[in-house]
Structure formats: structure tokens, C-alpha cells
Write a protein that holds these residues in place. Structure first.
Motif, PDB file in Angstrom:
ATOM      1  N   ASP A 405       0.854  -1.197   0.000  1.00 12.91           N
ATOM      2  CA  ASP A 405       0.000   0.000   0.000  1.00 12.91           C
ATOM      3  C   ASP A 405       0.886   1.242   0.000  1.00 12.91           C
ATOM      4  OD1 ASP A 405      -1.827   2.015   0.300  1.00 12.91           O
ATOM      5  OD2 ASP A 405      -2.577   1.363   2.257  1.00 12.91           O
ATOM      6  N   SER A 407      -0.350   4.339  -0.894  1.00 12.72           N
ATOM      7  CA  SER A 407      -1.273   5.476  -1.036  1.00 12.72           C
ATOM      8  C   SER A 407      -0.860   6.675  -0.200  1.00 12.72           C
ATOM      9  CB  SER A 407      -2.693   5.048  -0.662  1.00 12.72           C
ATOM     10  OG  SER A 407      -2.732   4.543   0.672  1.00 12.72           O
ATOM     11  N   GLY A 435      -1.769   1.830  -5.070  1.00 11.71           N
ATOM     12  CA  GLY A 435      -2.213   3.092  -4.489  1.00 11.71           C
ATOM     13  C   GLY A 435      -1.322   4.273  -4.754  1.00 11.71           C
ATOM     14  N   GLN A 437      -0.151   7.376  -6.444  1.00 13.12           N
ATOM     15  CA  GLN A 437      -0.727   8.351  -7.354  1.00 13.12           C
ATOM     16  C   GLN A 437       0.347   8.867  -8.301  1.00 13.12           C
ATOM     17  OE1 GLN A 437      -4.061   9.179  -7.316  1.00 13.12           O
ATOM     18  NE2 GLN A 437      -4.264   7.576  -5.745  1.00 13.12           N
TER      19      GLN A 437
END
Length: 945
Positions: A405, A407, A435, A437
Motif C-alpha cells: 500500500d 497510497s 495506491g 498516485q
């Protein structure tokens, strides 16, 4: 029936064969033109014989783990031979592949803190003028706050709080003082990433001395050669002491031979010293760091950085990156490099951001551990040179991505070596399911001479690529936009300069160039070094008319920097700077190589941006067997000097290495011959060379004159546009009977003048202007263009406050009076008070005012202090203040110069600020809130003057 021992022998032989076959395949990929035809054996040297650098070794470990289903320890990266790797595979230290990370959180949980603080950093040490004072600020508020999470061989980190770091540092400082270290003395550090490094570095600062980081040897066996080669740095720095590992004791005699005034000490020895007198307290302008950027056997160049310069760069980076107390920095970057030392550690220390640290060796052996730690600690800021992202891409598998993860990662910067657009795009695409961006990816640009950072975009923009016409760029240096991919060359946008910094692009004669013209990059800023330590000759070369040369080439587009190449001869490999002189001198000493006829240069890969290390050495040797021996000797010599194997070694005939008339190596010209396959070819006749050089010189002069003529044409054109616009307004606008009509004409004419002059307006937040009540608009003042920009952007009629000197000149008095301007006295307090009362009456009558609270401007970037008049007027009249940040006008028309430049200008309109009372305190609050908004959006830092 076979015996058990026979089965074990057979399995061992199969493992050996698989390992050598795997290694053979990798070597063929890395060295497709390898000249050494000897078979690879268990005794082959990975660096000298096979040409595998640390990045290739990392790839090798990944392939071994995948092929054999085992995870090798970090020490496998230090293996010298395939035999060493085979022993690692057979040992008990090899584990099952890629165990799941522990489920227990080891993240940066804040300890109990004094009441009201909730264990968080509130604010920043903005008044601190030294790194020591910044540390003191944190110690006063939260000494037990975790500062460092250090990952070694275990899965759980060692935690170091501000208080623990400072207590260890003070013991080191006391020991240094007891050994006679005085303020300003230089202390070298040659330690791996560890608790010892952080304590030693800050201990040197606590003693009032100057740390000199030196990268440690990758392998203990290299320690002797490492110390010998760093003698010049230690001598140039005048280092009194080298704090290093205990193993260096055995070769201390070498250090004394190379740097007789420098002695060795370990941190354990310093930590046991008795208390001594209080160490010196450094001042803001005292030297805080010597960052060496050059080779060890060449002419060492130690960048001098004061405490004030370091803090200026850290604050500018923090402002641009919007650093906040809940950020978490995760880093594997080397602490001897400015990006790891300053951007990662010292910036985290300043802002009170927890820093999660793993060693570069750990990253190279397990690249994905970096991503796992970002996940585990919810890291928000982290970054690497381009090769770091490449290594992760190679190691990524669907299995390794499961449960990952990312994010939380909001700033993923890429710098310290050329940034590959392909690498960034692939990294964002591959990790999007985890996640990450794409907007978090951030190419940056910096250099040690600016401390570390110079160009950084605002978070959330992502990777921006500029595609230009390749043929036109190569022919004339014009970065002309190109939409056809077949004809395009791509450049990565590195963002605008940090707040308070300025960039310019100059031609070979030092004249400033317009946007989208390639040239040499120069900069100014509050952290610009004063020069190189004890090296006046190189320091003089660094400066040019008050600007600092970066040694890089590029162009500006809309104020953002695009790097196109490098003037410096340095070769960047794996985030490290390699200097040709070191290698050339060593290779030139080999028997069979023509001394002084060796050229070393980097050959960039267009796809990845990575540079291959190429060595061209002249020899008269023709015998094939002897040439193979010579090739092997050159390879050994390169590894001895820089601990990196050469990617290609060319044994060329005499006169292949080009030189200047004074005998200096022309590396760039030799590189071009290498690329064109012309090494060793017979030169053209003299008459043809003379004609070619004459034509080339004429072409260069023609280009130079064309550039000057083009700017002169724009200069005349721009002022013609402004003059015609002013004349039209005098004829059409000024006679109109109503102020609103005059304002409408002025707005349309201003928009037209800006567009025709190549000034692109971008207006943000215009809908926040109050539509049904008067207000006081306040804006920063950086250029004579500010009034034009405001007039072109705002839909409503405003009355400007102008300095009284303009009222005495009819050329300015008549148009300003017709536009409703109010004239104010700046120097007579009594008259100024009457003028402000006049402004209050105007607001009470329903007029809106436009005021530049700085009062005036100069050529130096930075937001000045605000005068109180505008805010007292708003508070007394009970009307809102609308803050407006104007970004970019200083670059379009600088200071008090009269040379316009095309480009982008952005207007940021803030939300109206309602006065909370009519007294001084209410006005002061309005001022502070307006200042904060404008400072955040104007693209400049607080004025240092």
C-alpha cells in the motif's frame, strides 16, 4: 544405489552449474561486447573480470533468489566471486524468499508529550539561525520525540529520539574539545549509515567544528586503497581527525603518509572521553559543512556551506513541498551525498519529521524493502536517483506487489542523476494498483553548490514532459514544441526555482537567452556557496557576473527548467559522481598505454538516461594476446580507482584521443568521435579542417548575432506594443466620463498588450472577489508589470494608491488621476496619516482600493514586509481585505530594468479576509493572514534583506 554423499555432490555441482549459467547470461546482457573470452569460473572476480558494478550485482542477487527460491543476506552484495555467492547459497543464512513483513507496527508512533502538545511537532524553529539552534528548539519542546528509525539486519528498527541523539553528540563534542578541536576545525567522517554516523556528525556540530563526509568503502578489503585515494581530500580540508570504523586502525600508517596532520578515531573512543569544557557555539555565517564533489586524485573541490545557507535551502524546500508535522520521510540515500544528508536527514531534523533510514547496501540487496518501509511507516516523502526506481521496476513481481500500500506517498522525487521519462512513467503505471498516485512523482534538480535543491515543483503535479523538435534543437538549440512523436525529443520538466532563487540561461558569451533557447544554466539564491574550500582558482571559475555556474545545460519554458546536458566532465553512475581525471591518470600509468592519451567520459542511454562509463586509451600494441592482457589491466585499474567497472574499454591507435593546443584532453570531442565510429580514423587534410572550422566559426557568430537581433527585435516590438496601448488608452479611454468605462477600456487594452507581448495570463480564484461591497485588495509588488497584470485580470473598477512622487509628473499624474488613483506620502508621517484618511473616506463612499503594501520593489527576489496602512484602512472602514499573489512578473520585467521577457504570469486571488474589529490588533491580524497567503502563492520566499 547411489550413496548420500554422491547425491549431495551431484546437487552441489548442479547448483554450481546453474549459478554459472545464470551469471553467464547476465554478463552477456551487461557486456555484450566483452573482449575477455576466458570462461567464467567460481574464482572469477565479479568486478574486475566480469565488469559487474553494484547495480548489476543487485540484479544478479534478484535473479539468484528467483532461480533458487532463497533470499540471500545483504552481505551477498559484497561477494567478490561466484564462489562466494555459492557459499552464501549453501549457508544457513539463506532464507526462504521474501517473507511477509511483520504485522506489528513499528511506525513512528509519538511518545507521551507535555500537556497540550499531543506528542506532535507544532510549528518549526523559524527563528533558529544554526542547525544547533534548530536542535535546541526541538529539545526544549519534545526531547523524547522519536527522530530516527534505523533499520539494520533485523526487521525491527532501532529508535533514536532527539534527546538521545543530542546526548550522544554532546559526549562526542566533549571528547573532541578535550583533544584540542577548536571552532571551525574540520573533522572527516567515514562511517556507514548507522547510529554512529548521526551521533558523530552532530557531535562535530556541537563542538563548533565542521563535518566533512567521505563515502566509506563498499568492502573492508578496499579500506587500504580507499584511505590512500582520499588523502588529497583530507589534506585539502585540513582535517584534524577522521572518525571511522575500527578496522581502519590497521592501516592508520597509510593515512599518516597521505595526510600527516590527520589522525584516526572511532566513535567508541570518543564516547568514552571524560567531560570537558563547554564546546563552541557556531554563528549563522560560520561554516557548517564541507561537501566534496570532485575526485580524490584530481583537484578536490569542497563546497563551503554555512549554517545560514543550509537552513535557507531547507526552508525553501519545505515551503515548496508543504512540509507538515504528520509527514514521514523514508530514505536509503547515502549520508555522504547531499541528497541523503541535507534533503533527507537535516531537513527532517529541522521540521521535526520522523526519518526512517535503511542503508544503501540494504537497498541494493533488496530494492523492494524501500517500498515495504514506505508502506509500513505510511511514508509521505521519499525519493531516489533514477537508478533506484529502475532497480525497483526490475525487482517487482505480481507476488511482491500483493498487499503493498503506497497510497500515503505524496512526494516521490527523482534527482541526483538524469531523470528518465520512461522510468517515471513505468514506475507510476506499475505501482498504480498499490495506491501510488502518478501525481506524486516529482523530477527535481539541484547541486551541491546550492546546498542540494534548486528546482522543485509543487506537490501533486506529477511528471511533465516537454516534446520538442529534435532536428531544430540539435541544429540551433531552439526547444520548439513538436507534436509528431517521430520528430520529437523529450525533456523532463524539473519544475521552477525554489522560492527566493533565480535561474537564467546564457550563451557562450554570457548573454542571457530567452525562453526555449538552450544554453548554460546559472543561478542565484540564499544558499549559493561562497566557493570551494582552499581552492581560489576553482572558486573564481564558479562565478559569473554575480551568478553561479551550474556546469549544466538546459532551457526554460514557462519558468520551468529542462535539463539537456552537462558541461562538466563528471560521469554519474548509480547516484555517484565519477571524475575522469582519477581514472585517466591511473590508466595512463599502465605499461603499454600512452601516458596522457587516455579519455574517460559518460555515454548516456537515450532510453533510460543512465550513463555508460567509457575508457578510450591509446596504445601501439598490435599483438592480440598482449591487447587482451592490456584490456584486463585497464579494467582492473578502473575498479581500483572508483570501485565501478568500465562499461566499455576502447584500445585505440595513437592520436585517437583529441586534445587542445595546450595538450588538455578534449573529452566531449573524443566522445563524439566514439559515437560516430571515427576513433583512430585518419584526419581530414589540413585545408579541409581549416575551411570546416572557418565555416563553423562563422555559423556560430551568425547564430550569436541572430540571437541578439531576435531579442532586440522583441525588445523593440514589446515596447512598441506597450507604447501603442498607452497611446490608444490616452485617446480612447481617458476622455470617457465614467471611471467604470475608463476601467473597462483599460482592462481590454491591458489584456491585448499582454497577449501581443507573449505574456500568458493565468487567473485563479477570481470568483472569490466580493461582488456587492467595497474591499481593499492587497498584492505583492515585484515589477512595473504588476499594475498592467492587475488591470488586465480584474473585472471591477479599483482605485490604486500611488506614491506621491508620481503626482508631480504630468505624464503620470493625468492618467492616474483619471483612473481614480489616490496619492500617498511615504516619508512624512503626518501627511501620510491624512492621505490614509482620504483612502478610508473613499472606501466608505463605496470605492474599492488596490494597494501594494510592500511600497516598492527591487531586482532581488523575495516578499518584503507589509506596511500597515492598507489593513488599518480596511479595519477602520469595516471592509474585507482580498489578498492577491502575483507570480512571475519579476521574471518578465526584472527589477528596475527595462528588458521585457515573454512567459507566463499567474494571479492567485485569495478568499476575502473579514476584519475582526477596528483596532490595531484587528489590522495586524489582517496583515498576517494576507502575508501568509501571498507568501505561499507568489513563488518567492520572505525577503532575506
Amino acid at each position: 544405489m547411489p550413496r548420500r554423499d554422491d547425491n549431495q555432490d551431484m546437487a552441489s555441482q548442479q547448483t554450481e552449474q546453474r549459478l554459472l549459467a545464470l551469471l553467464e547470461g547476465l554478463v552477456q546482457e551487461v557486456q555484450p561486447d566483452r573482449h575477455d573470452t576466458r570462461p567464467i569460473t567460481l574464482a572469477s572476480r565479479l568486478d574486475r573480470d566480469l565488469g559487474l558494478d553494484s547495480l548489476a550485482r543487485s540484479e544478479l542477487l534478484l535473479r539468484i533468489e528467483q532461480a533458487f527460491g532463497k533470499r540471500l543476506p545483504e552481505s551477498a552484495l559484497l561477494a567478490e566471486t561466484p564462489g562466494d555467492l555459492l557459499q552464501q547459497l549453501k549457508s544457513d543464512t539463506a532464507q526462504p524468499p521474501h517473507p511477509e513483513p511483520p504485522t506489528t507496527s513499528a511506525g513512528p508512533t509519538r511518545p507521551a508529550a507535555p500537556a497540550g502538545s499531543e506528542g506532535k511537532v507544532t510549528g518549526e524553529p523559524g527563528e533558529a539561525d544554526t542547525l544547533n539552534a534548530a536542535m535546541d528548539w526541538h529539545l526544549e519542546r519534545h526531547p523524547d520525540l522519536p527522530h530516527l528509525y534505523l533499520y539494520g539486519d533485523r526487521d525491527d528498527p532501532e529508535t533514536l529520539s532527539y534527546g538521545e541523539l543530542d546526548r550522544g553528540a554532546r559526549r562526542v563534542a566533549a571528547a573532541l574539545v578535550s583533544r584540542g578541536v577548536r571552532a571551525g576545525d574540520r573533522i572527516a567522517l567515514m562511517l556507514p549509515t548507522s547510529r554512529d554516523y548521526f551521533i558523530a556528525f552532530f557531535g562535530v556540530l556541537r563542538a563548533g567544528a565542521v563535518p566533512v563526509p567521505i563515502y566509506p568503502p563498499a568492502r573492508p578489503a578496499q579500506l587500504e586503497e580507499h584511505l590512500r585515494r582520499h588523502g588529497r581530500i583530507l589534506n585539502n580540508a585540513g582535517a584534524r581527525l577522521l572518525i571511522t570504523v575500527a578496522e581502519a586502525r590497521s592501516v592508520a600508517h597509510l593515512l599518516h603518509a597521505e595526510a600527516p596532520h590527520c589522525h584516526i578515531a572511532t566513535l567508541a573512543e570518543l564516547d568514552e572521553a571524560p567531560e570537558a569544557q563547554a564546546p563552541a557555539v557556531p554563528a549563522a555565517n560560520d561554516l557548517a559543512l564541507l561537501q566534496y564533489t570532485s575526485g580524490s586524485t584530481g583537484d578536490p573541490k569542497g563546497v563551503q556551506l554555512t549554517h545560514a545557507q543550509l537552513l535557507a535551502n531547507i526552508r525553501a524546500m519545505g515551503q515548496r513541498l508543504q512540509a507538515r508535522p504528520d509527514d514521514v520521510f523514508v530514505s536509503w540515500l547515502p549520508l555522504y551525498h547531499d541528497m541523503g544528508l541535507i534533503a533527507a536527514w537535516l531537513a527532517s531534523l529541522y521540521y521535526g519529521i520522523p526519518l526512517v533510514v535503511m542503508s544503501p547496501l540494504s537497498f541494493l540487496s533488496r530494492p523492494l524493502r524501500w517500498l515495504e518501509l514506505i508502506d509500513r511507516h505510511r511514508g509521505t516523502i521519499s525519493g531516489a536517483p533514477n537508478f533506484g526506481y529502475e532497480l525497483c521496476l526490475r525487482a517487482l513481481t505480481p507476488e511482491r506487489m500483493q498487499g503493498l500500500d503506497l497510497s500515503s506517498w505524496r512526494v516521490a522525487f527523482n534527482g541526483a542523476e538524469p531523470v528518465s521519462a520512461d522510468t517515471m512513467e513505468q514506475f507510476g503505471k506499475r505501482l498504480a494498483p498499490c495506491g501510488l498516485q502518478s501525481s506524486a512523482l516529482m523530477p527535481v534538480y539541484g547541486l551541491a553548490e546550492a546546498a542540494v535543491g534548486l528546482c522543485v515543483a509543487s506537490p501533486g503535479r506529477g511528471v511533465v514532459i516537454d516534446t520538442v523538435n529534435r532536428e531544430r534543437f540539435e541544429a540551433s538549440g531552439e526547444a520548439w514544441p513538436e507534436s509528431n512523436p517521430a520528430a520529437a525529443q523529450r525533456f523532463v520538466n524539473c519544475g521552477p526555482p525554489l522560492p527566493g532563487y533565480r535561474l537564467r540561461i546564457v550563451d557562450a558569451q554570457g548573454h542571457e537567452l530567452d525562453e526555449r533557447l538552450e544554453g548554460d544554466i546559472e543561478f542565484q539564491g540564499p544558499s549559493a556557496t561562497d566557493g570551494y574550500f582552499d581552492n581560489p582558482e576553482e572558486s573564481a571559475k564558479l562565478r559569473h557576473d554575480g551568478w553561479l555556474r551550474t556546469g549544466d545545460r538546459g532551457y526554460l519554458a514557462s519558468g520551468d527548467l529542462h535539463i539537456s546536458g552537462r558541461l562538466k566532465d563528471v560521469v554519474v553512475r548509480g547516484g555517484r559522481n565519477l571524475y575522469p581525471y582519477d581514472i585517466e591518470a591511473a590508466v595512463g600509468d599502465l605499461e603499454g598505454i600512452r601516458k596522457g592519451c587516455v579519455a574517460v567520459f559518460g555515454n548516456p542511454d537515450p532510453a533510460t538516461g543512465a550513463e555508460a562509463l567509457v575508457v578510450v586509451a591509446e596504445t601501439q600494441e598490435q599483438d592480440p594476446a598482449r591487447r587482451r592482457e592490456l584490456h584486463h589491466a585497464v579494467a582492473d585499474s578502473v575498479v581500483d580507482i572508483v570501485n565501478v567497472p568500465a562499461d566499455e574499454i576502447v584500445l585505440a591507435p595513437p592520436h585517437s584521443v583529441l586534445k587542445t593546443s595546450s595538450g588538455k584532453i578534449r573529452r566531449a570531442a573524443t566522445r563524439e568521435h566514439y559515437r560516430q565510429g571515427r576513433l583512430g580514423k585518419q584526419a581530414a587534410p589540413v585545408w579541409r579542417q581549416v575551411v570546416r572550422l572557418s565555416l563553423r566559426a562563422r555559423l556560430q557568430r551568425w547564430k550569436m548575432h541572430l540571437g541578439k537581433a531576435r531579442y532586440a527585435i522583441y525588445y523593440a516590438y514589446g515596447w512598441t506594443i506597450f507604447g501603442l496601448g498607452a497611446a490608444l488608452f490616452a485617446l480612447i479611454g481617458l476622455p470617457l466620463p465614467r471611471l467604470s468605462w475608463r476601467w473597462r477600456v483599460a482592462r481590454h487594452l491591458s489584456r491585448g498588450m499582454a497577449a501581443l507581448a507573449g505574456i500568458r495570463l493565468e487567473i485563479r480564484g477570481l470568483e472569490q472577489l466580493p461582488g456587492n461591497q467595497p474591499f481593499v485588495l492587497v498584492a505583492n509588488h515585484a515589477s512595473y508589470l504588476d499594475v498592467l497584470i492587475l488591470t488586465a485580470s480584474l473585472p471591477c473598477a479599483l482605485r490604486y494608491l500611488a506614491k506621491e512622487e508620481l503626482e508631480s509628473r504630468s505624464a503620470s499624474r493625468i492618467p492616474l488621476t483619471r483612473m481614480g488613483a489616490l496619492f500617498v506620502e511615504r516619508f512624512d508621517p503626518r501627511q501620510a496619516e491624512q492621505d490614509m484618511q482620504q483612502a478610508e473616506h473613499a472606501v466608505a463612499a463605496g470605492d474599492s482600493l488596490a494597494i501594494f503594501p510592500e511600497g516598492t520593489f527591487g531586482p532581488k527576489p523575495g516578499l518584503g514586509d507589509f506596511h500597515m496602512g492598507a489593513f488599518l484602512t480596511a479595519a477602520h472602514a469595516g471592509v474585507p481585505v482580498v489578498p492577491v499573489a502575483i507570480e512571475g512578473t519579476r521574471e518578465r520585467l526584472r527589477g528596475r530594468e527595462w528588458r521585457p521577457h515573454p512567459g507566463r504570469v499567474t494571479l492567485h486571488v485569495g478568499a476575502p479576509l473579514q476584519p475582526k474589529g477596528s483596532d490595531w490588533n484587528a489590522a495586524l491580524q489582517l496583515k498576517n493572514e494576507a502575508y501568509a497567503f501571498i507568501l505561499e502563492n507568489c513563488g518567492e520566499s520572505r525577503h532575506s534583506g
